[in-house]
Design an enzyme around this catalytic site. Structure first.
Site, PDB file in Angstrom:
ATOM      1  N   GLN A 102       0.850  -1.195   0.000  1.00  0.00           N
ATOM      2  CA  GLN A 102       0.000   0.000   0.000  1.00  0.00           C
ATOM      3  C   GLN A 102       0.886   1.246   0.000  1.00  0.00           C
ATOM      4  OE1 GLN A 102      -2.363   1.239   3.474  1.00  0.00           O
ATOM      5  NE2 GLN A 102      -4.169   1.135   2.176  1.00  0.00           N
ATOM      6  N   TYR A 183      -6.090  10.551   5.586  1.00  0.00           N
ATOM      7  CA  TYR A 183      -4.708  10.852   5.182  1.00  0.00           C
ATOM      8  C   TYR A 183      -4.702  11.760   3.946  1.00  0.00           C
ATOM      9  CZ  TYR A 183      -3.658   7.320   8.677  1.00  0.00           C
ATOM     10  OH  TYR A 183      -3.570   6.628   9.859  1.00  0.00           O
TER      11      TYR A 183
END
Ligand SMILES: Cc1cc2nc3c(=O)[nH]c(=O)nc-3n(C[C@H](O)[C@H](O)[C@H](O)COP(=O)(O)O)c2cc1C
Length: 371
Positions: A102, A183
């Site tokens: 990721q 995020y």
């Protein structure tokens, strides 16, 4: 009917042995230079022999300010790539699972301590940094972030691409782009965090623009035969926030750019979020993304009951089932789910004698398969 959870699934040239995915889980156990450690070898190595079809390694920062904590994994240097190599090689030579990574940037939620140390802000000069975001709006209780300029955004997009190239050279099979949980990329999407008044803010198209640009740049650099997915927060769970309709629109846009799947997670952008957390609580978002946008969905979030996971696939809510905490709690989850659903899971031969049928003298080979 045979269990769909254990049916193979293909994305581009990658064939997964089954639909079980180990969800990315930050371990906060890298060195302060962002290098993988023995912890990663043990943790990821273990999960690669768990019987899951795909293991996605944790949020991995594309630049120093992209870490959540000073002990998060990074892939912005060649030395970080070298530190990851033993993990990838172990999984290649011993694991049956495909291995994904990721790519992430923590944005305005970066520069905090590890969860088990209180997650307080770590100031610049003490190992921390000033976080960056789509604008200078702070997450409650966190420092005011630096608003990225268009030039800085272009440089950051290039950092995503450089990390993707390193991941390819290391041999990762898949990349998941992290655009969830408050995020950086999420802070562009959500109207609760993005107050820009240039082309990267305002309406839905403006707020999606940077995510789509980063995705397109990675897609162009990442080999055409390897899958690329995106994790989103499908709703902010807060008034005036990003919602499921927006997620369908984003999934449609990503589909035209060659996205292979979208993971439907949720929340993380707003302290005002109100979530009714219960088994399968994010499944409705996966279902809408899959059925309305025609985008294969990866479902996640309290799906550790095998029957519930199987039902989600049978109902057409998702193509893939990701498990996080359930996998840490029980890394042999796939073996037990196979037994519960009358299916066959991958098994490393070293562990074959642990199977209940073997303990009582029956070879039990029907249950065991070396992938
Ligand atoms: C320790 C821990 C670390 C996590 N780190 C990440 C991460 O790096 N990237 C991410 O997208 N989600 C992360 N998550 C969220 C999980 O991937 C998953 O979406 C969430 O735990 C819900 O699934 P579950 O109910 O199966 O645990 C993390 C969760 C935990 C518990």
């Amino acid at each position: 009917m045979s269990a769909l959870l254990f049916a193979p699934y293909s994305m581009r040239d990658l064939r997964l042995a089954n639909r079980i995915v180990v969800s990315p889980m930050a371990q906060y156990s890298a060195t302060e230079a962002g290098h993988a450690t023995d912890w990663h070898l043990m943790h990821v190595g273990n999960l690669c022999v768990s019987g899951a079809g795909l293991v996605i390694m944790e949020a991995t920062a594309v630049e120093p300010r992209g870490r959540v904590s000073p002990r998060c994994l990074g892939l912005w240097t060649d030395a970080q790539a070298e530190a990851l190599r033993p993990v990838v090689e172990f999984c290649r030579s011993n694991g049956q699972a495909a291995l994904g990574l990721q790519l992430a940037h923590a944005g305005r939620k970066g520069s905090v301590g590890r969860p088990w140390e209180g997650q307080e802000t770590v100031p610049p000069g003490q190992g921390g940094w000033q976080p960056v975001s789509s604008c200078d709006l702070a997450y409650p209780g966190r420092p005011v972030p630096h608003m990225l300029s268009v030039e800085e955004m272009a440089a950051l997009r290039d950092a995503y691409v450089a990390a993707a190239r390193r991941a390819d050279a290391l041999g990762f099979d898949l990349i998941e782009l992290h655009a969830a949980h408050g995020y950086l990329l999420n802070s562009f999407l959500s109207p609760l965090a993005n107050r820009r008044n240039d082309a990267y803010g305002g309406d839905l198209a403006g707020r999606m623009r940077y995510v789509l640009e980063v995705f397109a740049a990675i897609r162009a650099a990442w080999p055409a035969h390897k899958p690329l997915g995106v994790r989103i927060s499908a709703t902010d769970w807060a008034d005036g926030g990003w919602d499921a309709d927006d997620s369908v629109a984003l999934a449609r846009a990503l589909r035209t750019q060659g996205c292979d799947y979208v993971t439907a997670s949720s929340g993380g952008i707003s302290a005002a979020q109100r979530i009714d957390v219960r088994p399968g609580y994010q499944l409705p978002f996966a279902r809408r993304i899959q059925q309305e946008a025609g985008m294969p969905a990866m479902a996640v979030g309290l799906l550790h009951e095998p029957d519930l996971a199987e039902q989600a696939l049978q109902d057409g809510a998702a193509e893939l089932i990701a498990l996080g905490r359930g996998m840490m709690w029980e890394p042999r989850w796939a073996w037990h789910a196979a037994e519960a659903l009358g299916a066959v899971a991958d098994f490393p031969p070293q562990y074959a004698r642990s199977h209940p049928s073997m303990r009582f003298g029956d070879p039990g080979r029907a249950y065991l398969r070396r992938g």
